[in-house]
Structure formats: structure tokens, C-alpha cells
Design an enzyme around this catalytic site. Structure first.
Site, PDB file in Angstrom:
ATOM      1  N   TYR A 159       0.765  -1.078   0.069  1.00 14.73           N
ATOM      2  CA  TYR A 159       0.185   0.059  -0.133  1.00 14.73           C
ATOM      3  C   TYR A 159       0.630   1.169  -0.035  1.00 14.73           C
ATOM      4  O   TYR A 159       0.603   2.089  -1.002  1.00 14.73           O
ATOM      5  CB  TYR A 159      -1.086  -0.144   1.075  1.00 14.73           C
ATOM      6  CG  TYR A 159      -1.679   1.294   1.288  1.00 14.73           C
ATOM      7  CD1 TYR A 159      -1.545   2.179   2.220  1.00 14.73           C
ATOM      8  CD2 TYR A 159      -2.660   1.520   0.378  1.00 14.73           C
ATOM      9  CE1 TYR A 159      -2.202   3.346   2.358  1.00 14.73           C
ATOM     10  CE2 TYR A 159      -3.526   2.705   0.227  1.00 14.73           C
ATOM     11  CZ  TYR A 159      -3.283   3.846   1.281  1.00 14.73           C
ATOM     12  OH  TYR A 159      -3.822   4.908   1.336  1.00 14.73           O
ATOM     13  N   LYS A 163       1.342   3.926  -3.089  1.00 12.78           N
ATOM     14  CA  LYS A 163       0.845   5.371  -2.901  1.00 12.78           C
ATOM     15  C   LYS A 163       2.087   6.487  -3.355  1.00 12.78           C
ATOM     16  O   LYS A 163       2.035   7.543  -3.962  1.00 12.78           O
ATOM     17  CB  LYS A 163       0.466   5.811  -1.342  1.00 12.78           C
ATOM     18  CG  LYS A 163      -0.875   5.187  -1.236  1.00 12.78           C
ATOM     19  CD  LYS A 163      -2.009   5.486  -2.219  1.00 12.78           C
ATOM     20  CE  LYS A 163      -2.531   6.925  -1.963  1.00 12.78           C
ATOM     21  NZ  LYS A 163      -3.552   7.185  -2.672  1.00 12.78           N
TER      22      LYS A 163
END
Ligand SMILES: NC(=O)C1=CN([C@@H]2O[C@H](COP(=O)(O)OP(=O)(O)OC[C@H]3O[C@@H](n4cnc5c(N)ncnc54)[C@H](O)[C@@H]3O)[C@@H](O)[C@H]2O)C=CC1
Ligand SMILES: CC(C)[C@@H](O)CC[C@@H](C)[C@H]1CC[C@H]2[C@@H]3[C@H](O)CC4=CC(=O)CC[C@]4(C)[C@H]3CC[C@]12C
Length: 369
Positions: A159, A163
Site C-alpha cells: 500500500y 501510494k
């Protein structure tokens, strides 16, 4: 500003517009952008609440689509003046594969950028995350840091990695020529832990507490502080950035801004109790009974169970090695860059944010998990 037809000329696109943050951005645009002619809401899963928005003066266009599909993104972007890209796979619980997280968060963002370039959309606001910075894999605290604070931003989890890659793509795209010869202006907003109406994790904690007889068990010392930010203020910052980006392109283009407000610095669990306490839950300190090494063991067992059960069912508890590490590392932000660059001030006070969130949790009580 008077509501007259000649002022309404802008077309906005919000990707992920039916998500926790996206819905608040959609509603904030309808309330605070008087120049809005058409609001396109692009999401994999459209919410039924969109129908109620179609009775106003703004044309609300619901588009069911997938950001990983370039042609669907290009069709949604074509003709838009501004794109607010919030769509993403927010998964730190092992629900999706690393490949899927990359496909949505990175490839999806590439598709949005290329669609802007190909169709001539000049303004792109990206919802990044504090996780682009930290906490890093070494567990270094980030204490009252800002956008310029040196910090070793090294990640392994899919994650934060996705990002960080997506944010870099957005910032690097600033200044690219779009169809028509003008330049693309981009910027990225980095919310810290968002809370407020619609926050699924808060709902999960509440239902967990109800199942445990009104108790939640403290896993993290109160001294480990996190910055949190109310979803309404994050939505407001997105709208304000979108409104100011054209006039202040030289200053704001290619910049990152932390999302912040007056929410107090507290441990993640103590902060949640600001809302769950008034709804009847209490936080029991079990750290003497459950020392940190035992928590790590439980988190690791959860990860092992998830891997073993995956062929049969999805087991994705809140506690896993990554969430424990993040929860147990101080990450607080102290900055005024958004105010200095585009005059941002929180729209909702801490008291108002707290009251609104408590009312929402109380309303959740009636909705079975
Ligand atoms: N929740 C938080 O605490 C924080 C969230 N963020 C960022 O804010 C953004 C929104 O997050 P949340 O609202 O919390 O998550 P959410 O999961 O509630 O909303 C994400 C939305 O994106 C949509 N979506 C997912 N995959 C898609 C795809 N392939 N195509 C089109 N739409 C797709 C989902 O259907 C959902 O409506 C994300 O980019 C996230 O990384 C950043 C910092 C903190
Ligand atoms: C089980 C206990 C250890 C409990 O305290 C775990 C809490 C844990 C689920 C949360 C603690 C910190 C949260 C993350 C943080 O707010 C930063 C985030 C930014 C985002 O972009 C998405 C959400 C998140 C990763 C957020 C997720 C939930 C926590 C890990």
C-alpha cells in the site's frame, strides 16, 4: 456568488467519488463550487445516494468505471476542467494481492494522468497519503513533521509503496503539455488518518467493542501519538486546491500538502475513544497482561492464519504485523504550508468534527455489521 447560469461552466471529475472520502468531496463540491456545471462521479461501485443529488442545478453524472481500464478513464476525463483523483485500494489488511493494489493505485493513476494529457484536462489533484512518508520500515517516529522534514521514507508494504509511486508520477507530470498545447498542473494532498462519517474502520472498532461487551482492549501506549484529520476538512482542502490551482499554478504546481486540522494528537486507539466512549464503549488497559511481544506474536499468527485460510475464506483482522507497527509508531504533522500557499483553514472545528462523528457512530448502532 449568485447562482446564475453564466457562472456555471466548469466540469469536474471525481474518481472514487463513492468512497469514504470521495462522497464528502462530491458533496463539498456541490456546496462550495458555484462555477460547477457538471460533476462526474466515477467509481467501480456507484452508491444509491447519488440519485438524490440529481435534483439540483448541477448536472451530476454517475459513471461506473474502473481506473485500471485506460479507455474508461479517458472517456470520463474527456471535457473535464479538473480531475480530483481519490480512487484507490486502501488495503493494509491483506484483502487484495500486491499486484491488484499496484494495478489500481499506480496503473490507475497513470491512466488518469495520460487521460488528462490526451484530452486536454489541465488540472489534476491527487489524494496521496501520509503513508508515502511513513512510518518507515525501521519504525522511526515522525514527530510534528512537515512537508520539508527529512525522513527516511523506506517502505515494503504494497500500500505505501503504491501510494508513493503514484504520488511521484503525479508530481512528475506537472508541466507536461496536454492536448491543445497548455501545461498540466498537478498537486498531491497527503491526509493523515482520516476519520468521520462513513469511516469503515471506526465502524469495525465499534462493532468489535459491542461484541466484547462494551470493551475495547488497549494495544498501544497512549504516548504513541498520531495525527488524525476530519474527512470534511480533507474534502474542503481538495475543493480549495482545485479552485486555486489555476491562479496559483506557479506556486502550487508539483507540490505536496499534508491535510491537517485542529484534531488533537493522540494514540490511534485513544483518539477513536473520543467517539466510541460517548457511544458506550470503554478502553481497557491490558498491556500488563498482553505485553508487546505477545501482541507481535498474535499479529504474526493472524498473518499466518490469513495465508492458510486464503483458499477457503478471507480472514482479514485489524491486527496484523503491519497495522501493529504503524499503530505503534508516532506520526504527527505540524504544518501550515496549505495555509501559506492557498489560504487553507479548516472548515470544521475539532468540536464540530467530533460531534458530527459521534452522531454518525450513534446512527451506525442500528446498522448490523
Ligand atoms: N482512509 C484514510 O485514512 C486515508 C485515505 N487516503 C487516500 O484517500 C483515498 C480514498 O480513500 P478512502 O475514501 O478511505 O477509501 P475507500 O475505499 O472508502 O474509497 C475508495 C474508492 O475508490 C473506489 N475504487 C477502488 N478501486 C477502483 C477502481 N479500480 N476503479 C474505480 N474506482 C475504484 C472504491 O470503489 C471506493 O469507492 C485513497 O486514495 C486513499 O489512499 C489517504 C490517507 C488516509
Ligand atoms: C489492533 C490494534 C493494534 C489497533 O490499534 C490497530 C489500528 C490500525 C488498524 C490503524 C492504526 C494506524 C492506521 C493507519 C494510519 O491512519 C495511516 C493510514 C493511511 C492511509 O492512507 C490509509 C489508512 C491507514 C493505513 C490507517 C489504517 C488503519 C491503521 C493501520
Amino acid at each position: 456568488m449568485a447562482d446564475s447560469a453564466e457562472t456555471r461552466k466548469l466540469v469536474y471529475l471525481v474518481t472514487g467519488g463513492c468512497g469514504f472520502l470521495g462522497e464528502h468531496v462530491v458533496r463539498m463540491l456541490l456546496q462550495r463550487e458555484p462555477r460547477l456545471y457538471e460533476l462526474r462521479v466515477f467509481d467501480l461501485h456507484l452508491g444509491p445516494w447519488l440519485e438524490e443529488l440529481k435534483t439540483g442545478p448541477v448536472q451530476v453524472t454517475a459513471i461506473q468505471g474502473d481506473v485500471t481500464q485506460a479507455h474508461e478513464v479517458a472517456a470520463a476525463v474527456a471535457g473535464a476542467h479538473v480531475v480530483i483523483h481519490t480512487a484507490g485500494l486502501v488495503d493494509v489488511f491483506g484483502r487484495a494481492s500486491p499486484e491488484t493494489i499496484y494495478e489500481v493505485n499506480v496503473q490507475g493513476t497513470k491512466n488518469v494522468i495520460e487521460a488528462c494529457v490526451q484530452t486536454g484536462t489541465r488540472f489534476l489533484v491527487y489524494t496521496s497519503s501520509m503513508e508515502v512518508v511513513g512510518p518507515n520500515i525501521k519504525g522511526h517516529p515522525f514527530y510534528r513533521g512537515n512537508e520539508d522534514t527529512p525522513y527516511e521514507a523506506i517502505h515494503r508494504h504494497p500500500y505505501p509503496c503504491s501510494k508513493a509511486q503514484a504520488e511521484r508520477l503525479v508530481l512528475e507530470a506537472n508541466g507536461r503539455k496536454v492536448h491543445g498545447g497548455l501545461s498540466l498542473v498537478t498537486c498531491a494532498l497527503r491526509p493523515t488518518g482520516i476519520y468521520g462519517e462513513g469511516h469503515q474502520i471506526m465502524r469495525d472498532f465499534y462493532h468489535q467493542g459491542l461484541r466484547l461487551g462494551g470493551r475495547l482492549f488497549r494495544a498501544i501506549p497512549a504516548s504513541v501519538e498520531h495525527s488524525r484529520v476530519y474527512v470534511g476538512n480533507v474534502a474542503w482542502m481538495h475543493v480549495l486546491v482545485a479552485q486555486e490551482l489555476e491562479q496559483r499554478a506557479a506556486l502550487m504546481g508539483g507540490q505536496v500538502y499534508f491535510c491537517y486540522d485542529e484534531s488533537p494528537y493522540k494514540s490511534y486507539e485513544d483518539f477513536n475513544m473520543e467517539f466510541l466512549g460517548p457511544c458506550g464503549l470503554r478502553l481497557v488497559d491490558t498491556r500488563l497482561l498482553v505485553p508487546y511481544w505477545l501482541l507481535m506474536l498474535l499479529a504474526t499468527l493472524n498473518a499466518l492464519l490469513q495465508w492458510l485460510l486464503r483458499p477457503l475464506l478471507l480472514y482479514a483482522p485489524l491486527l496484523n504485523p503491519y497495522t501493529l507497527a504503524v499503530a505503534n509508531t508516532t506520526f504527527t504533522v505540524s504544518t501550515d504550508k496549505a495555509q501559506r500557499h492557498f489560504g487553507y483553514k479548516p472548515l470544521f472545528s475539532w468540536e464540530d468534527s467530533r460531534t458530527r462523528t459521534i452522531r454518525w457512530v450513534q446512527a451506525v448502532e442500528g446498522s448490523a455489521p
